[in-house]
Write a protein that holds these residues in place. Structure first.
Motif, short mmCIF file in Angstrom:
data_model
loop_
_atom_site.label_atom_id
_atom_site.label_comp_id
_atom_site.label_asym_id
_atom_site.label_seq_id
_atom_site.Cartn_x
_atom_site.Cartn_y
_atom_site.Cartn_z
N HIS A 129 -3.56 0.79 7.68
CA HIS A 129 -4.14 -0.19 8.59
C HIS A 129 -3.99 -1.60 8.05
CE1 HIS A 129 -7.17 -2.21 11.02
NE2 HIS A 129 -6.85 -1.28 11.90
N THR A 130 -3.79 -2.52 8.97
CA THR A 130 -3.66 -3.92 8.56
C THR A 130 -4.95 -4.40 7.91
OG1 THR A 130 -2.37 -4.24 10.52
CG2 THR A 130 -3.05 -6.20 9.37
N GLY A 131 -4.82 -5.04 6.79
CA GLY A 131 -6.01 -5.54 6.12
C GLY A 131 -6.24 -7.00 6.37
N ARG A 144 0.86 -1.19 0.00
CA ARG A 144 0.00 0.00 0.00
C ARG A 144 0.89 1.23 0.00
NH1 ARG A 144 -5.07 -1.39 2.00
NH2 ARG A 144 -5.47 -3.35 0.96
#
Lengths: 196, 887
Positions: free
Chosen positions: B231-233, B221
């Motif tokens: 943010h962690t996906g 990203r």
């Protein structure tokens, strides 16, 4: 789920106590036990695009990680609270996933997303309809936390009365009678919501 | 569910059936008018739906489509290369008759096209910015006839990094070279604000030329898309290589890539990921992360071409730095990580171990030890001996504590052991029975004797744990302690024993730097100490924590923990053994942290007013050993010698048949100091005594014996006892070749092989020297690298060999090559560079090029005067050479 009770010394409350005493293996036992429940729950709430085995497992993994990260701080306010906590964590993970993948373009409004009990097109929504799903969620949220936990364990996680009894340290019959009272209350809440 | 119960008109009965999850016939009740019944039916419908949605099981994953030979844009798909959470990757070739080109086509799954398309478009922008020889090239992106987006990437024909190293049995340097290339690629991506987020060996392919290529920036990203971090996906990672913050769902930053690189290094060097990560079970991984850091890679080596001794120290520290739980505690960037690995390869001090004085000194000596051995500056030997001696002294300290515990233990245990000794089950066991044999027998007996109560059993386990600990059999000590803890339960009466056992485990595990079990034991010790409101175990827990911090090279944390322990114990300095252990940790932290003066002050203060109790003797000697090290490091060899001799006196005459480890350590240190002071004859006496004792206690081929033997060989050579020196060198080389671990492993063997090579030159056995030196040079270049001091010195000494064999041209060539290498690797002012100049000068003189010869020798002399001083034997040797050439 069959009617087997958890082995002695492995009820959720005891496992949580062992965990707080520093026994890491208690976490593994606990989470290994709840993982299949979580997986079925998650599967029913995911949108069709994400409903294959990998995505369901991913959602459960994310939820488990979050539970683990905070489990030391989790203080059960009442018996059964852990299951309500699991459900909430799953729901949050689900909403994050939908937000992350922007799979709810018509629902990008945060408030709408936060009220959503399941993804559009999920099995739950197919069974209840969108309005039904929201009505159910609202009625559930209006119940006191202990009663919410009872409904969640029985209907969302599919647990048997002996299993729930073991968690709450009550007899299976006692649980059954209590649930009947809770359902009566819930039906009134549902009606009140309709009237609103 | 049961199918046909008759509907009841009674709402309460209906609630009972809903609770039982019975099927309700809604049709039959459709006309109900009782409001309660209507509400119950509405709820029943909802709950049936809820239960139904939760009862469905996930289907198997969808199959990929389209298949082979399908066309996508101008490409024909050849075969599926891989499939992942995001989509699939195909090998494809152009089929529009333009350029013949094989590419990798990355497609996303059919679903979620819109969001995936956005994702791919973003990836297209990212990849267009990344241009690096170690990142698979981005060739384009498009949408196929069906509207499915796809990416075209450079097809890398190669095998995954881990498999490549495994199949080729790549040596350490090769593995580090590959990882450096990967680090450089990741650093390049980070420079462009791209975080890979899914680094793992499978995402690095090594081509047939040995070039690694990093694949799959598909989940990267842009940091700029979401501000400073992203943010962690969901599922955007492989749990086996995921960083703690990814598990916690926290924000991600480039530090997660560094964490994954640390794990890849761990795996490539040790042969496997840390145990808890091997099966990718997130529950287990997260639990292990809670419990502490993974054990050092050198402690988890599987069979392979990399040896634990090569990884221990720098590389362990570098990996540990990447694997810090707190992202801020890792390297500031992947570029810094790469720089540290390069420093290690160049034999320089690495940042991961702090810039501590002692450490820099050790690295300096490691780089220069040949000269120290060769010209008699035995600083290397001193430090090596002191470090070994110090560890041995600490072992001795444990032994003293064990003796006290044994004396205080339950009468039942004494009886048990007394019976064991008095009535030997083995008739062959006589008066010479060793403690180890008794402990073995006791361990066996306690397992079999069912008449023992659990309290007696617990007490015996405790004594056995201490006994095995004192013998250095730490694994067995831990096993006994754990067996004891299993019996200790929650009874108040056994809290003292639990404290003692947790203390023992935390001490052993922290001494051997096993972070995870040590942290667990320390936490338990702290808990028990808090429950008992006991100060001493709380201080012991802090001291163990200080040791762990030392393992990490975190001297600040080490000092903080030790100081806290000292504060707990207060001005009364009691119990004194806990005080001494804490003071020792604080002083070690200060010394390693570069504040030798503070360490010396602290040690002298602790040693002043020392209580005269026999059981504290070992602690006193232990602290004096550290003082000896501090004093030697600031160059006061006179006082260092005096301390060593006083320690010998404190140890007193030997009791019993076995030498005390501290005695060996002290003699070994004394020998090194004497060697450094030029008193070779006295050094030989002490070295011989230390060697005899080390052989008795640790074995003739032990690490301790080999270290002393190698030092003794140098002393013998300095004394002109060439035959004896040669025999010692050959013995050390043969032993290390058999073991190839410990005592510096391969490097130590090659250093000794070099010392032997020089000895052969000194003895004018040039033909023998040539074959030995040629083989050594080839191995050193291959294993240690072209810039390693052994390689550089061997090439130089081969020039001496050539000169001795009358091949002056060859000598000049070799010396010139050696000089160039040393100037590049060590700089102009190194004594090694000066030696190469001197030797080149001598070779030039032999060829009759006197002017040039004089100029090289004058330059060498100037360096030696400046660096070694005017009175050093090497400076004098250069003066003599200049006079010779002048004549």
């Amino acid at each position: 789920m069959d009617d087997a009770k958890p082995p002695s010394g492995q009820t959720t409350a005891l496992l949580l106590a062992r965990l707080r005493a520093g026994e890491r293996e208690a976490a593994e036992l606990l989470l290994r036990r709840v993982e299949p429940l979580l997986r079925r729950w998650a599967h029913g709430r995911l949108p069709p695009q994400l409903r294959d085995a990998n995505d369901t497992a991913d959602l459960v993994q994310v939820a488990l990680m979050r539970v683990l990260a905070r489990i030391d701080r989790f203080d059960p306010a009442h018996a059964g609270a852990f299951y309500a906590y699991l459900r909430q964590t799953l729901l949050n993970a689900l909403r994050d996933a939908l937000r992350e993948r922007r799979l709810q373009p018509e629902r990008e409004d945060e408030a709408a997303l936060a009220a959503l009990p399941a993804a559009s097109g999920s099995a739950l929504e197919a069974a209840l309809g969108r309005e039904g799903a929201i009505a159910y969620e609202q009625a559930l949220q209006r119940l006191p936390p202990q009663h919410q936990a009872l409904v969640v364990m029985r209907f969302e996680f599919g647990m048997s009365f002996p299993e729930i009894g073991a968690e709450l340290d009550e007899s299976a019959d006692g649980v059954r009678i209590k649930l009947q009272r809770v359902l009566k209350k819930m039906s009134e809440l549902l009606h009140d919501a309709d009237a609103d | 569910m049961p199918t046909e119960p008759q509907p009841s008109a009674d709402a309460d009965a209906l609630f009972a059936r809903i609770a039982d999850r019975e099927a309700i016939d809604h049709g039959a009740l459709a006309t109900a008018s009782d409001p309660a019944l209507v509400r119950a039916l509405a709820l029943a419908r909802l709950l049936e739906g809820v239960a139904e949605a939760a009862a469905e099981t996930p289907p198997p994953p969808r199959r990929s489509e389209p298949g082979e030979n399908a066309r996508i844009g101008p490409y024909r798909l050849l075969r599926l290369l891989g499939e992942g959470g995001m989509g699939e990757v195909w090998l494809a070739e152009r089929c529009d008759g333009q350029v013949e080109q094989r590419v990798a086509i990355k497609r996303v799954r059919g679903a979620a096209r819109l969001s995936m398309l956005r994702h791919l478009l973003r990836e297209r922008r990212i990849l267009a910015r990344l241009s690096h020889p170690n990142i698979a090239r981005f060739l384009g992106a498009d949408v196929d006839a069906g509207g499915e987006p796809y990416l075209v990437l450079e097809y890398v024909e190669g095998i995954a990094l881990d498999r490549y190293c495994r199949e080729r049995q790549s040596p350490l340097r090769e593995r580090l070279r590959l990882m450096l290339a990967v680090c450089d690629a990741v650093a390049h991506a980070h420079h462009h604000l791209v975080v890979h987020r899914d680094l793992k060996p499978a995402n690095v392919l090594v081509d047939r030329d040995g070039h690694p290529k990093l694949l799959d920036f598909g989940i990267a990203r842009l940091l700029e898309d979401s501000g400073a971090a992203t943010h962690t996906g969901l599922a955007a990672m492989t749990p086996r290589y995921a960083a703690p913050e990814q598990f916690a769902g926290d924000d991600v930053s480039p530090a997660i890539d560094q964490y994954a690189l640390g794990l890849m290094l761990y795996e490539l060097l040790s042969g496997a990921l840390p145990a808890e990560r091997q099966d990718g079970n997130v529950v287990r991984i997260a639990a292990a992360l809670e419990a502490g850091d993974p054990p050092p890679a050198s402690g988890a080596m599987t069979a392979g071409p990399v040896h634990a001794a090569e990884v221990r120290g720098d590389l362990d520290a570098i990996i540990a730095r990447c694997l810090r739980r707190d992202p801020l505690a890792r390297y500031a960037s992947v570029a810094e990580l790469a720089a540290d690995v390069r420093r290690h390869l160049a034999g320089e001090a690495v940042l991961a171990r702090g810039d501590a004085l002692a450490y820099r000194l050790r690295r300096f000596i490691a780089r220069h030890r040949l000269a120290f051995f060769g010209v008699g500056i035995a600083l290397a030997a001193i430090v090596a001996a002191l470090l070994g001696a110090y560890d041995q002294a600490r072992r001795a300290q444990r032994e003293a504590a064990a003796a006290v515990a044994a004396r205080d233990s339950a009468e039942a245990v004494n009886r048990f052991l007394a019976d064991l000794l008095a009535a030997p089950a083995d008739p062959h066991r006589g008066a010479g029975t060793r403690v180890a044999d008794v402990l073995d027998a006791a361990a066996e007996l306690v397992a079999q004797d069912e008449s023992l109560s659990s309290a007696q059993r617990l007490a015996i386990h405790e004594v056995l744990a201490r006994g095995f600990d004192s013998l250095g059999q730490v694994d067995r000590a831990i096993a006994e302690a754990e067996a004891g803890l299993a019996l200790a339960g929650d009874k108040r009466a056994s809290r003292g024993q639990r404290l003692a056992l947790w203390e023992l485990i935390s001490r052993i595990e922290s001494l051997r730097c096993r972070a995870q079990p040590a942290a667990t034991a320390i936490a338990a010790l702290q808990r028990e100490a808090a429950a008992a409101n006991a100060v001493e175990p709380a201080a012991d827990a802090l001291v163990a924590g200080a040791r762990l911090a030392e393992c990490d090279g975190d001297h600040r944390a080490q000092l903080a923990a030790a100081t806290q322990a000292l504060a707990l114990l207060g001005a009364a300095r009691e119990p004194f053994d806990s005080y001494a252990a804490a003071a020792e940790q604080a002083a070690r932290a200060e010394f390693s942290g570069g504040d030798a003066a503070a360490a010396e002050r602290r040690l002298r203060a602790a040693l002043a007013n020392w209580p005269e109790r026999p059981r504290l003797l070992q602690f006193r000697i232990s602290l004096r050993h550290l003082l000896l090290q501090v004093v030697a490091a600031r160059g006061d060899l006179g006082e260092a010698e005096a301390i060593a001799r006083e320690n010998l006196a404190l140890l007193g005459p030997r009791h019993g048949t076995l030498p005390h480890p501290t005695l060996i350590a002290t003699r070994s240190a004394l020998a090194a100091i004497l060697q450094e002071r030029g008193d070779y004859a006295a050094a030989l006496v002490e070295g011989n005594a230390a060697l005899a004792d080390a052989t008795t206690l640790h074995g003739a081929e032990s690490e301790e014996a080999m270290t002393i033997l190698a030092n003794r060989a140098n002393v013998l050579k300095a004394l002109g006892h060439f035959d004896a020196a040669e025999a010692d060198y050959r013995k050390v080389i043969a032993t290390l070749a058999r073991r190839e671990s410990g005592a510096g492993g391969v490097e130590a063997r090659l250093i000794n092989a070099f010392n032997l090579f020089e000895l052969l030159n000194d003895r004018a056995r040039f033909d023998e020297a040539k074959s030995h030196g040629d083989a050594l040079l080839a191995e050193a270049e291959r294993v240690l690298g072209a810039e390693h001091i052994v390689t550089l010195e061997t090439r130089d000494a081969l020039g001496v060999t050539a000169l001795g064999r009358g091949d002056v041209e060859r000598a000049e060539t070799l010396h010139r090559a050696a000089l160039a290498g040393k100037r590049k690797a060590l700089g102009e002012e190194s004594p090694y560079t000066a030696s190469a100049r001197l030797r080149l000068g001598l070779a030039l003189a032999a060829r009759g090029h006197h002017a040039e010869a004089r100029s090289e020798i004058e330059a060498a002399l100037a360096t030696r005067r400046k660096v070694l001083g005017p009175n050093h034997p090497d400076t004098r040797a250069a003066e003599r050479a200049l006079r010779e050439v002048g004549r």
